[in-house]
Write a protein that holds these residues in place. Structure first.
Motif, PDB file in Angstrom:
ATOM      1  N   HIS A  70       0.839  -1.208   0.000  1.00 18.70           N
ATOM      2  CA  HIS A  70       0.000   0.000   0.000  1.00 18.70           C
ATOM      3  C   HIS A  70       0.873   1.257   0.000  1.00 18.70           C
ATOM      4  O   HIS A  70       0.628   2.197  -0.760  1.00 18.70           O
ATOM      5  CB  HIS A  70      -0.921   0.029   1.224  1.00 18.70           C
ATOM      6  N   ALA A  71       1.877   1.287   0.841  1.00 21.59           N
ATOM      7  CA  ALA A  71       2.752   2.454   0.920  1.00 21.59           C
ATOM      8  C   ALA A  71       3.531   2.658  -0.376  1.00 21.59           C
ATOM      9  O   ALA A  71       3.659   3.787  -0.864  1.00 21.59           O
ATOM     10  CB  ALA A  71       3.707   2.302   2.103  1.00 21.59           C
ATOM     11  N   LYS A  72       4.026   1.575  -0.966  1.00 26.38           N
ATOM     12  CA  LYS A  72       4.784   1.670  -2.220  1.00 26.38           C
ATOM     13  C   LYS A  72       3.910   2.181  -3.359  1.00 26.38           C
ATOM     14  O   LYS A  72       4.355   2.998  -4.177  1.00 26.38           O
ATOM     15  CB  LYS A  72       5.385   0.314  -2.577  1.00 26.38           C
ATOM     16  N   SER A  73       2.668   1.715  -3.433  1.00 26.81           N
ATOM     17  CA  SER A  73       1.796   2.173  -4.525  1.00 26.81           C
ATOM     18  C   SER A  73       1.453   3.644  -4.360  1.00 26.81           C
ATOM     19  O   SER A  73       1.248   4.351  -5.350  1.00 26.81           O
ATOM     20  CB  SER A  73       0.535   1.320  -4.623  1.00 26.81           C
ATOM     21  N   THR A  74       1.414   4.136  -3.126  1.00 27.20           N
ATOM     22  CA  THR A  74       1.190   5.567  -2.899  1.00 27.20           C
ATOM     23  C   THR A  74       2.352   6.381  -3.464  1.00 27.20           C
ATOM     24  O   THR A  74       2.138   7.412  -4.113  1.00 27.20           O
ATOM     25  CB  THR A  74       1.020   5.849  -1.391  1.00 27.20           C
ATOM     26  N   LEU A  75       3.559   5.920  -3.269  1.00 29.33           N
ATOM     27  CA  LEU A  75       4.732   6.635  -3.796  1.00 29.33           C
ATOM     28  C   LEU A  75       4.858   6.507  -5.312  1.00 29.33           C
ATOM     29  O   LEU A  75       5.239   7.455  -5.996  1.00 29.33           O
ATOM     30  CB  LEU A  75       6.009   6.106  -3.146  1.00 29.33           C
ATOM     31  N   ALA A  76       4.549   5.328  -5.841  1.00 27.70           N
ATOM     32  CA  ALA A  76       4.720   5.081  -7.270  1.00 27.70           C
ATOM     33  C   ALA A  76       3.584   5.657  -8.110  1.00 27.70           C
ATOM     34  O   ALA A  76       3.771   5.972  -9.276  1.00 27.70           O
ATOM     35  CB  ALA A  76       4.825   3.581  -7.528  1.00 27.70           C
ATOM     36  N   GLY A  77       2.404   5.787  -7.548  1.00 27.14           N
ATOM     37  CA  GLY A  77       1.261   6.302  -8.285  1.00 27.14           C
ATOM     38  C   GLY A  77       0.393   5.195  -8.847  1.00 27.14           C
ATOM     39  O   GLY A  77       0.859   4.073  -9.055  1.00 27.14           O
ATOM     40  N   VAL A  78      -0.866   5.518  -9.081  1.00 25.87           N
ATOM     41  CA  VAL A  78      -1.817   4.516  -9.578  1.00 25.87           C
ATOM     42  C   VAL A  78      -2.494   4.944 -10.880  1.00 25.87           C
ATOM     43  O   VAL A  78      -3.412   4.276 -11.335  1.00 25.87           O
ATOM     44  CB  VAL A  78      -2.888   4.193  -8.512  1.00 25.87           C
ATOM     45  N   SER A  79      -2.051   6.048 -11.469  1.00 25.96           N
ATOM     46  CA  SER A  79      -2.648   6.455 -12.737  1.00 25.96           C
ATOM     47  C   SER A  79      -1.617   7.189 -13.583  1.00 25.96           C
ATOM     48  O   SER A  79      -0.609   7.682 -13.079  1.00 25.96           O
ATOM     49  CB  SER A  79      -3.884   7.344 -12.514  1.00 25.96           C
ATOM     50  N   LEU A  80      -1.900   7.238 -14.902  1.00 25.84           N
ATOM     51  CA  LEU A  80      -1.063   8.013 -15.801  1.00 25.84           C
ATOM     52  C   LEU A  80      -1.883   8.418 -17.009  1.00 25.84           C
ATOM     53  O   LEU A  80      -2.904   7.800 -17.323  1.00 25.84           O
ATOM     54  CB  LEU A  80       0.183   7.233 -16.226  1.00 25.84           C
ATOM     55  N   THR A  81      -1.439   9.476 -17.652  1.00 23.91           N
ATOM     56  CA  THR A  81      -2.096   9.986 -18.851  1.00 23.91           C
ATOM     57  C   THR A  81      -1.062  10.036 -19.968  1.00 23.91           C
ATOM     58  O   THR A  81       0.048  10.532 -19.766  1.00 23.91           O
ATOM     59  CB  THR A  81      -2.686  11.383 -18.591  1.00 23.91           C
ATOM     60  N   ILE A  82      -1.433   9.503 -21.133  1.00 23.48           N
ATOM     61  CA  ILE A  82      -0.517   9.409 -22.269  1.00 23.48           C
ATOM     62  C   ILE A  82      -1.160  10.101 -23.463  1.00 23.48           C
ATOM     63  O   ILE A  82      -2.318   9.820 -23.790  1.00 23.48           O
ATOM     64  CB  ILE A  82      -0.243   7.937 -22.620  1.00 23.48           C
ATOM     65  N   PRO A  83      -0.445  10.983 -24.154  1.00 26.64           N
ATOM     66  CA  PRO A  83      -1.008  11.604 -25.356  1.00 26.64           C
ATOM     67  C   PRO A  83      -1.147  10.589 -26.490  1.00 26.64           C
ATOM     68  O   PRO A  83      -0.360   9.644 -26.603  1.00 26.64           O
ATOM     69  CB  PRO A  83       0.000  12.697 -25.718  1.00 26.64           C
ATOM     70  N   ILE A  84      -2.181  10.801 -27.310  1.00 25.44           N
ATOM     71  CA  ILE A  84      -2.412   9.999 -28.512  1.00 25.44           C
ATOM     72  C   ILE A  84      -2.145  10.901 -29.707  1.00 25.44           C
ATOM     73  O   ILE A  84      -2.728  11.985 -29.816  1.00 25.44           O
ATOM     74  CB  ILE A  84      -3.857   9.467 -28.561  1.00 25.44           C
ATOM     75  N   THR A  85      -1.256  10.473 -30.597  1.00 27.08           N
ATOM     76  CA  THR A  85      -0.913  11.232 -31.795  1.00 27.08           C
ATOM     77  C   THR A  85      -0.935  10.281 -32.982  1.00 27.08           C
ATOM     78  O   THR A  85      -0.330   9.207 -32.924  1.00 27.08           O
ATOM     79  CB  THR A  85       0.495  11.866 -31.648  1.00 27.08           C
ATOM     80  N   ALA A  86      -1.636  10.652 -34.027  1.00 25.98           N
ATOM     81  CA  ALA A  86      -1.739   9.832 -35.245  1.00 25.98           C
ATOM     82  C   ALA A  86      -2.246   8.426 -34.931  1.00 25.98           C
ATOM     83  O   ALA A  86      -1.799   7.441 -35.502  1.00 25.98           O
ATOM     84  CB  ALA A  86      -0.397   9.780 -35.976  1.00 25.98           C
ATOM     85  N   GLY A  87      -3.185   8.327 -33.977  1.00 25.42           N
ATOM     86  CA  GLY A  87      -3.807   7.053 -33.654  1.00 25.42           C
ATOM     87  C   GLY A  87      -2.948   6.097 -32.848  1.00 25.42           C
ATOM     88  O   GLY A  87      -3.284   4.926 -32.723  1.00 25.42           O
ATOM     89  N   ARG A  88      -1.838   6.583 -32.290  1.00 25.94           N
ATOM     90  CA  ARG A  88      -0.930   5.744 -31.501  1.00 25.94           C
ATOM     91  C   ARG A  88      -0.559   6.453 -30.209  1.00 25.94           C
ATOM     92  O   ARG A  88      -0.609   7.683 -30.128  1.00 25.94           O
ATOM     93  CB  ARG A  88       0.352   5.451 -32.285  1.00 25.94           C
ATOM     94  N   LEU A  89      -0.160   5.659 -29.203  1.00 21.58           N
ATOM     95  CA  LEU A  89       0.336   6.276 -27.975  1.00 21.58           C
ATOM     96  C   LEU A  89       1.630   7.015 -28.297  1.00 21.58           C
ATOM     97  O   LEU A  89       2.514   6.477 -28.955  1.00 21.58           O
ATOM     98  CB  LEU A  89       0.596   5.214 -26.901  1.00 21.58           C
ATOM     99  N   ASN A  90       1.718   8.239 -27.844  1.00 22.20           N
ATOM    100  CA  ASN A  90       2.886   9.067 -28.123  1.00 22.20           C
ATOM    101  C   ASN A  90       3.895   8.896 -26.994  1.00 22.20           C
ATOM    102  O   ASN A  90       4.052   9.757 -26.132  1.00 22.20           O
ATOM    103  CB  ASN A  90       2.472  10.530 -28.290  1.00 22.20           C
ATOM    104  N   LEU A  91       4.549   7.743 -27.016  1.00 24.79           N
ATOM    105  CA  LEU A  91       5.564   7.421 -26.015  1.00 24.79           C
ATOM    106  C   LEU A  91       6.940   7.643 -26.615  1.00 24.79           C
ATOM    107  O   LEU A  91       7.155   7.459 -27.811  1.00 24.79           O
ATOM    108  CB  LEU A  91       5.430   5.961 -25.582  1.00 24.79           C
TER     109      LEU A  91
END
Length: 117
Positions: A70-91
């Protein structure tokens, strides 16, 4: 806006690349937009910072790895947002979506994926 809920297969303790497994569950991506992932329920450094079997943990009924997870997941985070460009994840190069499993036997993890575009 579309929203999809699914489970990732169970994995052992550690960090696991899950980008392809997530993409396989999503509807076709728009030309431009955002993908927001919320992990319902990220490791060596955190294991040193947050140790198992500490005497001050009050929550121990589910095993030695539960309260530290529980403590580790608080530090690491539980969500993320990724841009989509040209129909693909922009990673970027070498980037991906990782599941960091902090439990010895955490089971399947639920994901809520929201596509805005």
């Amino acid at each position: 806006v579309s929203q999809t809920e699914f489970s990732l297969r169970p994995r052992p303790r550690g960090c696991h690349l899950v980008t392809d497994e997530i993409l396989a569950q999503l509807p076709p991506l728009p030309r431009a937009g955002l993908l927001h992932l919320f992990l319902q329920h990220t490791s060596a450094v955190l294991d040193r910072l947050i140790r198992e079997r500490e005497p001050h943990y009050a929550h121990t009924l589910e095993g030695d790895d539960d309260m530290p997870a529980h403590a580790k997941s608080t530090l690491a985070g539980v969500s993320l947002t990724i841009p989509i460009t040209a129909g693909r994840l922009n990673l970027g190069l070498w980037q991906g979506v990782y599941l960091c499993e902090f439990r010895n036997h955490g089971g399947a993890r639920r994901i809520v994926a929201t596509v805005v575009g």
